[in-house]
Design an enzyme around this catalytic site. Structure first.
Site, PDB file in Angstrom:
ATOM      1  N   ARG A 188     -33.031 -17.430 -26.188  1.00 36.46           N
ATOM      2  CA  ARG A 188     -33.292 -16.290 -25.295  1.00 36.46           C
ATOM      3  C   ARG A 188     -33.581 -15.099 -26.203  1.00 36.46           C
ATOM      4  NH1 ARG A 188     -30.072 -14.225 -20.017  1.00 36.46           N
ATOM      5  NH2 ARG A 188     -31.317 -15.964 -19.235  1.00 36.46           N
TER       6      ARG A 188
ATOM      7  N   HIS B  40     -39.602 -17.026 -17.848  1.00 35.04           N
ATOM      8  CA  HIS B  40     -38.261 -17.612 -17.673  1.00 35.04           C
ATOM      9  C   HIS B  40     -38.437 -19.015 -17.038  1.00 35.04           C
ATOM     10  CE1 HIS B  40     -34.071 -17.939 -17.471  1.00 35.04           C
ATOM     11  NE2 HIS B  40     -33.758 -17.029 -16.574  1.00 35.04           N
TER      12      HIS B  40
ATOM     13  N   GLN C 179     -35.568 -21.047 -15.193  1.00 34.78           N
ATOM     14  CA  GLN C 179     -35.175 -20.551 -13.877  1.00 34.78           C
ATOM     15  C   GLN C 179     -36.108 -21.089 -12.789  1.00 34.78           C
ATOM     16  OE1 GLN C 179     -32.416 -18.373 -13.137  1.00 34.78           O
ATOM     17  NE2 GLN C 179     -32.900 -19.248 -11.150  1.00 34.78           N
TER      18      GLN C 179
ATOM     19  N   ASP D 109     -36.031  -9.797  -7.915  1.00 36.89           N
ATOM     20  CA  ASP D 109     -35.295  -9.777  -9.180  1.00 36.89           C
ATOM     21  C   ASP D 109     -34.845  -8.333  -9.426  1.00 36.89           C
ATOM     22  OD1 ASP D 109     -34.305 -10.450 -11.694  1.00 36.89           O
ATOM     23  OD2 ASP D 109     -36.257 -10.829 -12.606  1.00 36.89           O
TER      24      ASP D 109
ATOM     25  N   CYS E  53     -32.783 -14.981  -8.989  1.00 36.39           N
ATOM     26  CA  CYS E  53     -32.311 -15.680 -10.190  1.00 36.39           C
ATOM     27  C   CYS E  53     -30.904 -15.234 -10.586  1.00 36.39           C
ATOM     28  CB  CYS E  53     -33.293 -15.493 -11.334  1.00 36.39           C
ATOM     29  SG  CYS E  53     -33.506 -13.787 -11.872  1.00 36.39           S
TER      30      CYS E  53
ATOM     31  N   ARG F  14     -29.487 -24.779 -11.991  1.00 38.87           N
ATOM     32  CA  ARG F  14     -29.802 -24.557 -13.406  1.00 38.87           C
ATOM     33  C   ARG F  14     -29.156 -25.682 -14.237  1.00 38.87           C
ATOM     34  NH1 ARG F  14     -30.958 -19.437 -15.351  1.00 38.87           N
ATOM     35  NH2 ARG F  14     -31.322 -20.583 -17.285  1.00 38.87           N
TER      36      ARG F  14
HETATM   37  N1  NVA Z   1     -35.974 -10.404 -15.160  1.00 43.35           N
HETATM   38  C1  NVA Z   1     -34.596 -10.468 -15.573  1.00 43.35           C
HETATM   39  C2  NVA Z   1     -34.058 -11.857 -15.349  1.00 43.35           C
HETATM   40  C3  NVA Z   1     -32.606 -12.037 -15.689  1.00 43.35           C
HETATM   41  C4  NVA Z   1     -32.154 -13.453 -15.562  1.00 43.35           C
HETATM   42  C5  NVA Z   1     -34.471 -10.051 -17.017  1.00 43.35           C
HETATM   43  O1  NVA Z   1     -35.358 -10.400 -17.820  1.00 43.35           O
HETATM   44  O2  NVA Z   1     -33.505  -9.371 -17.365  1.00 43.35           O
HETATM   45  N1   CP Z   2     -30.659 -16.194 -14.090  1.00 38.39           N
HETATM   46  C1   CP Z   2     -30.255 -16.135 -15.372  1.00 38.39           C
HETATM   47  O1   CP Z   2     -30.957 -16.544 -16.288  1.00 38.39           O
HETATM   48  O2   CP Z   2     -29.006 -15.625 -15.538  1.00 38.39           O
HETATM   49  P1   CP Z   2     -28.281 -15.222 -16.907  1.00 38.39           P
HETATM   50  O3   CP Z   2     -28.991 -13.993 -17.418  1.00 38.39           O
HETATM   51  O4   CP Z   2     -26.867 -14.953 -16.514  1.00 38.39           O
HETATM   52  O5   CP Z   2     -28.397 -16.358 -17.883  1.00 38.39           O
END
Ligand code: NVA
Ligand code: CP
Length: 305
Positions: free
Chosen positions: A102, A129, A132, A218, A258, A286
């Site tokens: 990540r 992502h 997800q 989101d 998500c 997930r």
């Molecule tokens: N769009 C959000 C998703 C979090 C799971 C982010 O990138 O923070």
């Molecule tokens: N939806 C998701 O990826 O959650 P986290 O940021 O908690 O991993």
């Protein structure tokens, strides 16, 4: 060797295989059946941003498949002192069987994958992502069957989730309606020609949601954009999924998010906790979808169990 860096790294046929495996692996998990195809396999997880679901689902998932994981964060590793990602990739991938990352820009994960001896999974970047959306589409199919020919409405930031939905729309053959505040549109630089016919953009979120089979949104501020929080709170004020908005979608439309969710911002508490919301199934999936993904990336197609 395959990586899962963007949703479109896999074909529809591969996703169908993964969903079959997911259903099977999920059923085994529910029946407390021990299934250890990844015995002694090790996954390294690299988190340059925070996480709850991704961390727990991958760590629990590899353990349930008989393997184990190492959790690495920027601050606790030499990455935080500027070790080049290409060097980190060459070292880590000589020691483990799989890597999940990540991070910020997609180019970081691409550079890692280019120097990795083992499969790499995108656990979220600024652009995509894919894990997800894998869980989201499996969840849709579980509740309502095939997503092909359906309409998915995206309300809010044209962010990493939104761009991944569009890749999925082209692969599975559904329509994506996107309504974003001005200046927060889907990143057109990421749109491939074959994806364009699947996208319709709307200024008014009510019009995007009208007749949709799935409504999803989101956070207003994604990770890495925290300095824009106050401005975004002003710009996104009309982009909240509330009961009035759900009322113009199809009667049996599902709501997904998500997570983490901000009640009263991008979604009202009534919708998040309401009968159309499948967010907890979505989060649980997930685990199951990523177990199928890890099995596939390490072992390929399995003809047993
Ligand atoms: N769009 C959000 C998703 C979090 C799971 C982010 O990138 O923070
Ligand atoms: N939806 C998701 O990826 O959650 P986290 O940021 O908690 O991993």
């Amino acid at each position: 060797m395959k990586h899962f860096l963007q949703f479109k790294d896999f074909t529809r046929e591969e996703f169908e295989y993964l969903f079959e495996r997911t259903a099977h692996i999920k059923a085994m998990f529910k029946a407390y059946t021990i299934y250890h195809p990844l015995k002694d396999r090790m996954m390294a997880m690299v988190f340059e941003k925070q996480s709850t679901r991704t961390r727990v689902s991958f760590e629990a998932g590899i353990h349930q498949l008989g393997g184990s994981s190492i959790n690495l964060t920027t601050g606790e590793t030499q990455l935080g002192r500027g070790e080049p990602i290409e060097d980190v990739a060459r070292v880590i991938s000589r020691m483990v069987d799989l890597v999940m990352i990540r991070t910020f820009d997609q180019s970081i994960i691409e550079r890692f994958a280019a120097f990795s001896r083992v499969p790499v999974i995108n656990g979220l970047t600024n652009q995509y992502h894919p894990c997800q959306i894998l869980a989201d589409i499996f969840t849709y199919i579980e509740h309502h069957g095939s997503i092909t020919g359906r309409t998915v409405a995206w309300v809010g930031d044209g962010n990493n989730m939104c761009s991944t939905w569009l890749q999925a729309a082209a692969i599975f053959g559904f329509q994506l309606h996107v309504a974003s505040p001005e200046g927060y549109d889907i990143n057109t630089g990421l749109i491939a020609p074959e994806e364009l016919p699947h996208l319709t953009t709307f200024a008014d979120p009510m019009e995007a949601v009208r007749g949709a089979d799935l409504v999803t949104t989101d956070v207003w501020t994604s990770m890495g954009f925290e300095s824009e929080t106050d401005e975004r709170k002003r710009d996104f004020v009309d982009f909240r999924v509330d009961p009035e908005m759900m009322a113009v979608a199809r009667q049996n439309a599902l709501f997904m998010h998500c997570l983490p969710a901000h009640r009263g911002e991008e979604v009202s508490a009534e919708v998040l906790e309401g009968p159309q919301s499948v967010v907890w199934d979505e989060a649980e999936n997930r685990l199951h979808t990523q177990k199928a993904l890890m099995e596939y990336l390490i072992l390929g197609r399995v003809a047993y169990h």
